[in-house]
Enzyme design. Structure first.
Site, PDB file in Angstrom:
ATOM      1  N   HIS A 235      42.904  49.237  46.723  1.00  0.00           N
ATOM      2  CA  HIS A 235      42.706  50.085  45.188  1.00  0.00           C
ATOM      3  C   HIS A 235      42.168  48.263  44.438  1.00  0.00           C
ATOM      4  CE1 HIS A 235      43.224  51.714  40.764  1.00  0.00           C
ATOM      5  NE2 HIS A 235      42.982  50.539  41.087  1.00  0.00           N
ATOM      6  N   GLU A 236      43.938  47.025  44.377  1.00  0.00           N
ATOM      7  CA  GLU A 236      43.618  46.049  43.947  1.00  0.00           C
ATOM      8  C   GLU A 236      42.208  45.130  44.333  1.00  0.00           C
ATOM      9  OE1 GLU A 236      44.813  45.765  41.761  1.00  0.00           O
ATOM     10  OE2 GLU A 236      45.915  47.469  41.133  1.00  0.00           O
TER      11      GLU A 236
ATOM     12  N   HIS B  37      34.711  43.569  42.766  1.00  0.00           N
ATOM     13  CA  HIS B  37      34.262  43.365  40.955  1.00  0.00           C
ATOM     14  C   HIS B  37      34.463  41.948  40.546  1.00  0.00           C
ATOM     15  CE1 HIS B  37      33.304  46.750  37.244  1.00  0.00           C
ATOM     16  NE2 HIS B  37      32.842  45.439  37.883  1.00  0.00           N
TER      17      HIS B  37
ATOM     18  N   HIS C 275      39.124  46.133  43.064  1.00  0.00           N
ATOM     19  CA  HIS C 275      39.251  45.146  41.491  1.00  0.00           C
ATOM     20  C   HIS C 275      38.684  43.796  41.923  1.00  0.00           C
ATOM     21  CE1 HIS C 275      40.447  47.598  38.302  1.00  0.00           C
ATOM     22  NE2 HIS C 275      41.796  47.802  39.216  1.00  0.00           N
TER      23      HIS C 275
END
Length: 681
Positions: free
Chosen positions: A471-472, A478, A475
Site C-alpha cells: 500500500h505505502e 505516485h 503512494h
C-alpha cells in the site's frame, strides 16, 4: 573559527538534491525557518508591489517559485518529527506551529495578492492557457477563496487567531499520543505469557525490552490502530486483554498526555472557523474542495455500507462465540478475543492459519522479490541500493530508481522498523518534489512500524504488514512517477479523497500469482508458499470483512460526527459523544471497537485527514473498479502499467482527478466491485 554554513539555505549538491542529513544539526532548523519565512514574505511582497498588470508569469509562476528555503527545511524537519523525533524537535515543533500558521495566513489572506489572482481568474478565458496552467489558476483562486482571502479585515484577524490556536493544539495532540503510546507499551515478565507468538516476534519483544533497559523482560509496543497484530496469536487471554486495554487507554488517563480536552477544543474551533468561512460545519468546509463536494454525499455512501457491515459483523460474532464454547471456555466474546478466535474459525473453515504465512514473508524478500518486482514488471523501473547515500537514521535505506532505458526517476527511502522516536502507523512522505519549473527531482520515503528482531534473526512480516508495505509503496510510486510543471501539483498533491486510490490499487499485486510466487518463499528452505495455502487465502478473501469494514466505518463516521458539529453546538464529554455517534449508525458493538477512538485518532486530530477519513473507502470504489480493469485486461503487463502510469500516476495533481480516471478507465467508476470485495451485496 568560521561558522559552518546552514545546509538548508541552498539546494543540496548531493544526488537528486538529497538533503545532507550528515551535516544537519539541531541549531540549523530555527534559523532556516526564520530565513525561509522572511524570504518568502519578501517574494510575495515583490509580487503584490509589481506595478505591471497581473500575468501568469509575474503572479502565479512567481508564487510557485517562492519559499524554496522554507520548503527545504520544512520537508526535512517534519519528516523527521514523524520518523525520528527528539525532545529538541518536539519542543521546536510546538514553537513553530503558530508561527507557520501565521506565515501561511500572511500569504493566503493578503488582499493585494488575492486581487491579482482574482483578476487573472476573471480573464481566464482570454489568456490562452495550456491545460495545466489553467488548472493552476483555478486551484489558486479556489484555495485562496476557501482560505478566507475575501473576508473583511476584522474576520481575517479572527481567522488568524483560530488558525494559530489550532496549529498549536494539533501539534500537542500528536506529541501527547506518541508519549502515551510509548508509556503504555505492555511489559511481560515471563516468556510463557507470549505463547502463540513466533520466534521472530518474541525476539522483537526481547529487543524492545533491551532498548528500554529491561533486560530479561519482553515489551510489546503499541501500534496506531486499536487492534494489535499479536492479538491473533497470543493464547493467554489476560495478556490479550492487557494489550487491547492499553491501546484503548491512550489519551484518557489524565495528566499531561490526556487528549480529551484537546479533542473538544479542536472540534469547537474548527466549527467556529467553518462558520466564519461561510460553512455550516467543518465537514462542509473540507468536502467542498474534495471530489465528494458535501458531507451529505459522504453520509450517503457510508450509510449505504454501514448496516450491511454491522449485520456481517454480528454474524461473524455468532460464529466466533460458538468457537469459544467449542473450545471448552465459558465467557462472552470480548474485543480482545475477536482476532484470536477469528484465526481459529478461519483455520477450521478454510484451513488457513495466517501465522503459518510469516515464514514466507521475510522482509527483504518481500521488498525485492515482491514490491520492487511488481513495479519492474508493470513499469520497467529498477531499484539499486545506494549505501553511499545517508538518510536520517542508519535503519533508513536509500534506493535509486531508474527507468528501463536507464534514465533517472528519483530516490526511494525505506525506513521499516519501529522505535520509540517514530510515531505509529505507516506513511509516505516526499523529501523533494518533482517540478520542471524548479528543476527538482523526486525523493520519496516510506515509513512502517515493523518490530525489529534481535541481530541475526530474520524479520518475518504478518499478512497485514505485507499488505501495508504494498500500500505505502503505491503512494511512493505516485510520488516518483508524477511529471508536472508546477510544484503545487507534484506527486501526491491531489484531493484528499483521491490520494489513497493509487496506493490501494498497488495492494492487488501482493497476491497476484506471478508476484506471490516470486517472493513468498520460506526463509529457511526457499520453498514457495504451498499453492493450496494460496488458494485457501483467496477463498477466504471476504472472511471477517464484517469486522474489518465495521471498525473502519466506525472511525470514518466518528470523524464525520465530530466535524459536523455546528459552531453553536456544545459537547462536553468525549466518551459520551463517541458512544452516541456510533450508536446512531448501528456500529456500537462492544466486541468491534472503532479502528481509532477519538483520543488517539491521529488521522483526524493531527494528521490532515480531518473530516476526510472517509477517503479510504471513497477511493476504494475507484480502486476496486481499477482492479477489475487490470484483471479483464491481462493483469501484470507493461502495457497495462504504462497506461496506468501515463494517465493517472503521471498526472499528479495537475488536472481533475476524476477526469484522469475517466481517461484511464473510459468511464466513471462502478461501486459493484467494492461491494463484491467486501461481501456487502
Amino acid at each position: 573559527m568560521a561558522v559552518p554554513s546552514n545546509p538548508f539555505l541552498a539546494p543540496s549538491t548531493l544526488p537528486y538534491q538529497l538533503p545532507p542529513f550528515a551535516e544537519i544539526r539541531d541549531e540549523h532548523y530555527r534559523p532556516a525557518f526564520d530565513a525561509g519565512m522572511a524570504e518568502q514574505l519578501a517574494e510575495v511582497a515583490a509580487i503584490t508591489q509589481d506595478p505591471a498588470d497581473p500575468t501568469i508569469e509575474n503572479t502565479l509562476v512567481a508564487l510557485e517559485r517562492s519559499g524554496q528555503v522554507l520548503t527545504r527545511v520544512a520537508t526535512v524537519f517534519f519528516s523527521l518529527s514523524s520518523s525520528d523525533s527528539t525532545d529538541f524537535g518536539t519542543a521546536l515543533e510546538e514553537e513553530l506551529a503558530p508561527l507557520l500558521a501565521a506565515h501561511t495566513d500572511a500569504i493566503r489572506l493578503d488582499q493585494a495578492l488575492y486581487a491579482r489572482i482574482a483578476d487573472l481568474y476573471e480573464r481566464r478565458d482570454a489568456l490562452g492557457l495550456d491545460p495545466e496552467t489553467a488548472y493552476l489558476l483555478e486551484r489558486y483562486y479556489t484555495e485562496y477563496t476557501l482560505a478566507g482571502a475575501g473576508l473583511s479585515d476584522a474576520d481575517k484577524d479572527t481567522l488568524r487567531e483560530l488558525n494559530m490556536r489550532l496549529s498549536t493544539l494539533t501539534t500537542r495532540f500528536e506529541k501527547n499520543l506518541l508519549a502515551d503510546t510509548n508509556d503504555l507499551a505492555v511489559v511481560i515478565d515471563d516468556v510463557a505469557e507470549l505463547d502463540g507468538l513466533g520466534d521472530g516476534e518474541i525476539s522483537a519483544a526481547a529487543e524492545a525490552a533491551r532498548e528500554r533497559g529491561l533486560t530479561g523482560k519482553y515489551v510489546i509496543t503499541l501500534v496506531l490502530p486499536t487492534s494489535h497484530p499479536y492479538l491473533a496469536s497470543l493464547s493467554n487471554r489476560a495478556v490479550r486483554e492487557r494489550l487491547l486495554t492499553a491501546s484503548r487507554s491512550r489519551g484518557i488517563r489524565g495528566g499531561e498526555h490526556d487528549n480529551r480536552d484537546l479533542v473538544l477544543e479542536i472540534t469547537r474551533l474548527r466549527a467556529r472557523r467553518a462558520r466564519l468561512l461561510g460553512f455550516a460545519s467543518h465537514a462542509a468546509y473540507v468536502t467542498a474542495d474534495e471530489t465528494a463536494k458535501s458531507p451529505d454525499a459522504v453520509a450517503d455512501m457510508l450509510g449505504r455500507l454501514a448496516p450491511a457491515a454491522a449485520r456481517n459483523a454480528q454474524s461473524e460474532q455468532q460464529a466466533l462465540q460458538a468457537a469459544v464454547r467449542e473450545s471448552g471456555a465459558d465467557f462472552d466474546l470480548a474485543a480482545w478475543d475477536w482476532a484470536f478466535y477469528t484465526e481459529k474459525v478461519r483455520q477450521a473453515t478454510f484451513d488457513v492459519d495466517t501465522s503459518d504465512m510469516r515464514p514466507y514473508f521475510e522482509l527483504e524478500r518481500v521488498l525485492q522479490g515482491g514490491v520492487f518486482y511488481a513495479a519492474t514488471r508493470l513499469y520497467g523501473v529498477t531499484f539499486t541500493e545506494r549505501p553511499d547515500l545517508t538518510a536520517w537514521n542508519p535503519e533508513a535505506r536509500v534506493f535509486e530508481v531508474a527507468d528501463e532505458d536507464g534514465s533517472p526517476v528519483g530516490l526511494y527511502i525505506a525506513d521499516f522498523y519501529t522505535r520509540d522516536s517514530k510515531r505509529g502507523g505507516a506513511w509516505m512522505n516526499s523529501l523533494v518534489s518533482q517540478s520542471s519549473l524548479l528543476g527538482t527531482p523526486s525523493i520519496v520515503t516510506n515509513n512502517l512500524n515493523v518490530s525489529k528482531p534481535a541481530a541475526g534473526s530474520p524479520t518475518l512480516l504478518s499478512f497485514d504488514e505485507v499488505n501495508t508495505l504494498f500500500h505505502e509503496f503505491g503512494h511512493a510510486l505516485h510520488g516518483l512517477f508524477a511529471r508536472v510543471t508546477y510544484p503545487r501539483f507534484s506527486g501526491t498533491n491531489v484531493y484528499r479523497d483521491f490520494v489513497e486510490f493509487p496506493s490501494q490499487v498497488n495492494e492487488m499485486w501482493m497476491l497476484w500469482p506471478e508476484v506471490l510466487e516470486n517472493y513468498a518463499r520460506h526463509y529457511r528452505t526457499g520453498e514457495a508458499m504451498p499453492q493450496e495455502l494460496v488458494d485457501r487465502i483467496r477463498e477466504s478473501a471476504t472472511f471477517n470483512e464484517g469486522f474489518s469494514t465495521s471498525e473502519y466505518l466506525a472511525a470514518a463516521l466518528l470523524d464525520q460526527a465530530w466535524h459536523r458539529i455546528g459552531a453553536d453546538d456544545t459537547v462536553t464529554d468525549v466518551a459520551e459523544f463517541e458512544a452516541a455517534a456510533l450508536a446512531a449508525v448501528g456500529l456500537d458493538n462492544p466486541a468491534v471497537p472503532t479502528r481509532y477512538s477519538s483520543t488517539y485518532f491521529a488521522h483526524t486530530f493531527s494528521g490532515g485527514y480531518d473530516a476526510g477519513y472517509y477517503s479510504y473507502i471513497w477511493s476504494e470504489v475507484l480502486d476496486a473498479d481499477t482492479v477489475a480493469w487490470f484483471t479483464e485486461n491481462g493483469g501484470l503487463t507493461r502495457a497495462n502499467g504504462d497506461r496506468f502510469r501515463a494517465r493517472l500516476l503521471g498526472v499528479g495533481g495537475s488536472g481533475d482527478p476524476l477526469a484522469a480516471y475517466r481517461d484511464f478507465r473510459g468511464r466513471d467508476a462502478h461501486i459493484q466491485p467494492l461491494l463484491d470485495r467486501r461481501g456487502l451485496n
